[in-house]
Design a protein around this motif. Sequence first.
Motif, PDB file in Angstrom:
ATOM      1  N   ARG A 108       0.819  -1.216   0.000  1.00 54.28           N
ATOM      2  CA  ARG A 108       0.000   0.000   0.000  1.00 54.28           C
ATOM      3  C   ARG A 108       0.853   1.267   0.000  1.00 54.28           C
ATOM      4  N   ASP A 109       1.966   1.254   0.719  1.00 51.89           N
ATOM      5  CA  ASP A 109       2.822   2.442   0.757  1.00 51.89           C
ATOM      6  C   ASP A 109       3.439   2.734  -0.606  1.00 51.89           C
ATOM      7  N   ARG A 110       3.926   1.702  -1.283  1.00 54.55           N
ATOM      8  CA  ARG A 110       4.507   1.897  -2.617  1.00 54.55           C
ATOM      9  C   ARG A 110       3.429   2.295  -3.617  1.00 54.55           C
ATOM     10  N   LEU A 111       2.229   1.798  -3.418  1.00 55.42           N
ATOM     11  CA  LEU A 111       1.137   2.099  -4.335  1.00 55.42           C
ATOM     12  C   LEU A 111       0.806   3.595  -4.320  1.00 55.42           C
ATOM     13  N   LEU A 112       0.930   4.224  -3.159  1.00 54.63           N
ATOM     14  CA  LEU A 112       0.618   5.646  -3.042  1.00 54.63           C
ATOM     15  C   LEU A 112       1.511   6.508  -3.926  1.00 54.63           C
ATOM     16  N   ALA A 113       2.713   6.008  -4.200  1.00 52.34           N
ATOM     17  CA  ALA A 113       3.639   6.750  -5.055  1.00 52.34           C
ATOM     18  C   ALA A 113       3.374   6.506  -6.538  1.00 52.34           C
ATOM     19  N   HIS A 114       2.402   5.641  -6.846  1.00 53.54           N
ATOM     20  CA  HIS A 114       2.120   5.293  -8.252  1.00 53.54           C
ATOM     21  C   HIS A 114       0.632   5.400  -8.556  1.00 53.54           C
ATOM     22  N   VAL A 115      -0.030   6.379  -7.941  1.00 58.89           N
ATOM     23  CA  VAL A 115      -1.482   6.479  -8.080  1.00 58.89           C
ATOM     24  C   VAL A 115      -1.905   6.828  -9.505  1.00 58.89           C
ATOM     25  N   ARG A 116      -1.005   7.405 -10.288  1.00 54.20           N
ATOM     26  CA  ARG A 116      -1.352   7.777 -11.660  1.00 54.20           C
ATOM     27  C   ARG A 116      -0.927   6.719 -12.682  1.00 54.20           C
ATOM     28  N   ASP A 117      -0.293   5.654 -12.227  1.00 52.27           N
ATOM     29  CA  ASP A 117       0.162   4.606 -13.138  1.00 52.27           C
ATOM     30  C   ASP A 117      -1.006   3.747 -13.599  1.00 52.27           C
ATOM     31  N   GLU A 118      -0.857   3.172 -14.783  1.00 52.18           N
ATOM     32  CA  GLU A 118      -1.828   2.186 -15.252  1.00 52.18           C
ATOM     33  C   GLU A 118      -1.734   0.944 -14.370  1.00 52.18           C
ATOM     34  N   PRO A 119      -2.861   0.260 -14.125  1.00 45.63           N
ATOM     35  CA  PRO A 119      -2.826  -0.909 -13.235  1.00 45.63           C
ATOM     36  C   PRO A 119      -1.770  -1.934 -13.612  1.00 45.63           C
ATOM     37  N   PHE A 120      -1.631  -2.252 -14.897  1.00 40.28           N
ATOM     38  CA  PHE A 120      -0.665  -3.283 -15.293  1.00 40.28           C
ATOM     39  C   PHE A 120       0.764  -2.884 -14.947  1.00 40.28           C
ATOM     40  N   ASP A 121       1.072  -1.587 -15.017  1.00 44.19           N
ATOM     41  CA  ASP A 121       2.431  -1.114 -14.729  1.00 44.19           C
ATOM     42  C   ASP A 121       2.813  -1.321 -13.269  1.00 44.19           C
ATOM     43  N   LEU A 122       1.837  -1.545 -12.397  1.00 41.02           N
ATOM     44  CA  LEU A 122       2.112  -1.753 -10.980  1.00 41.02           C
ATOM     45  C   LEU A 122       2.709  -3.130 -10.697  1.00 41.02           C
ATOM     46  N   ILE A 123       2.655  -4.027 -11.679  1.00 48.03           N
ATOM     47  CA  ILE A 123       3.177  -5.379 -11.473  1.00 48.03           C
ATOM     48  C   ILE A 123       4.694  -5.403 -11.577  1.00 48.03           C
ATOM     49  N   GLY A 124       5.238  -4.636 -12.506  1.00 44.43           N
ATOM     50  CA  GLY A 124       6.681  -4.639 -12.704  1.00 44.43           C
ATOM     51  C   GLY A 124       7.143  -5.890 -13.431  1.00 44.43           C
ATOM     52  N   LYS A 125       8.343  -6.322 -13.119  1.00 45.15           N
ATOM     53  CA  LYS A 125       8.892  -7.532 -13.726  1.00 45.15           C
ATOM     54  C   LYS A 125       8.462  -8.750 -12.917  1.00 45.15           C
ATOM     55  N   GLY A 126       8.160  -9.825 -13.621  1.00 44.91           N
ATOM     56  CA  GLY A 126       7.733 -11.024 -12.919  1.00 44.91           C
ATOM     57  C   GLY A 126       7.296 -12.093 -13.886  1.00 44.91           C
ATOM     58  N   TYR A 127       6.286 -12.867 -13.479  1.00 52.36           N
ATOM     59  CA  TYR A 127       5.839 -13.949 -14.344  1.00 52.36           C
ATOM     60  C   TYR A 127       4.333 -14.159 -14.236  1.00 52.36           C
ATOM     61  N   PHE A 128       3.805 -14.771 -15.286  1.00 57.69           N
ATOM     62  CA  PHE A 128       2.398 -15.172 -15.379  1.00 57.69           C
ATOM     63  C   PHE A 128       2.384 -16.694 -15.403  1.00 57.69           C
ATOM     64  N   ALA A 129       1.578 -17.306 -14.538  1.00 59.71           N
ATOM     65  CA  ALA A 129       1.577 -18.762 -14.418  1.00 59.71           C
ATOM     66  C   ALA A 129       0.166 -19.317 -14.468  1.00 59.71           C
ATOM     67  N   ILE A 130       0.046 -20.483 -15.083  1.00 61.56           N
ATOM     68  CA  ILE A 130      -1.193 -21.256 -15.083  1.00 61.56           C
ATOM     69  C   ILE A 130      -0.903 -22.610 -14.464  1.00 61.56           C
ATOM     70  N   LEU A 131      -1.718 -22.998 -13.490  1.00 62.92           N
ATOM     71  CA  LEU A 131      -1.561 -24.284 -12.816  1.00 62.92           C
ATOM     72  C   LEU A 131      -2.873 -25.053 -12.914  1.00 62.92           C
ATOM     73  N   ILE A 132      -2.794 -26.334 -13.223  1.00 65.69           N
ATOM     74  CA  ILE A 132      -3.974 -27.188 -13.315  1.00 65.69           C
ATOM     75  C   ILE A 132      -3.801 -28.377 -12.382  1.00 65.69           C
TER      76      ILE A 132
END
Length: 331
Positions: A108-132
Amino acid sequence: MINTMTHIWDDTVLPFQLDASDIRGRVARLDGVLDEVLRQHDYPPQIEALVAEMALLTALIGQTIKLRWKLSLQVRGDGPARLIATDYYGPTEDGQPARIRAYASFDRDRLLAHVRDEPFDLIGKGYFAILIDQGKDMAPYQGITPIAGGSLSACAETYFAQSEQISTRFALSHGRPTEPGVEEGWRAGGVMLQHMPKASPYASGEGGSGEGGLLTASDILDDDGQENWNRANLLLDTTEDLELIGPSVSPTDLLVRLFHEEGPRVFDPQPIRFGCTCSSERVRQSLSIYSAKDIAHMTTEDGIVTADCQFCGAHYEFEPETLGFEATKAP
């Protein structure tokens, strides 16, 4: 005037096929399900938007899994939005509803510094995973692809191209539209297209044309498939947000508007409900690996052990003597 009969499509996924194009797909509408998912938490608007998009993707992808299977989507990043997680539980019997749950973890604290960012930009670098999870005595399946493409739907498209070599396209919309005389609430809708999988001469394993050399839909189609795919995508591009979200346009009407020349054929719709599998017994089982000393560290000043479900917010309280593999008292 809105035709209220179209509300019968709320919280459903409608599978379809375009017979003239070798393309299959789904149309999803989430209404009450999405409200149930989001009302469990007090998320900022940007996080709500990410959860809404992720839940819609989960409904569209999950419709293909078998009875009693579980599909999970996860996005993990190094930005303020650290984790978006969703679960889709296949129906226990034919004709029964599937269930969805979702939650997000964020700074929440870091989010306050990015209130004007697009939602997707809040993720940064990482990964997308699908598990079954196919159930007891079956090894779970997991596929992972890097965060890329500028949206969660683009990440899912990259996953299918890279891990499954299936050309996939999503058109999604979500928000809180207002209608006269109707209480404001979350709605989401979308279309998923997939080209019928065939062995492609272009999927050589040498990388693709996507971000960072990842495969894209165009990399895994032959000439005929590419022509059909391009045509279907151009038609899908003509849809508007309100057509996707509904309720003024039913999924069947939307398919006719978009693909009437492609021979659309629909199948039985899949109803979806909000549902969480948490229970006191499941929590107790998860704590069974801990010693009495570990349980003591978890015990509050009031002499109880508490646990909260991250998905539905359910609160559980236990006597410490009934927990762990050194329990001295029956539950």
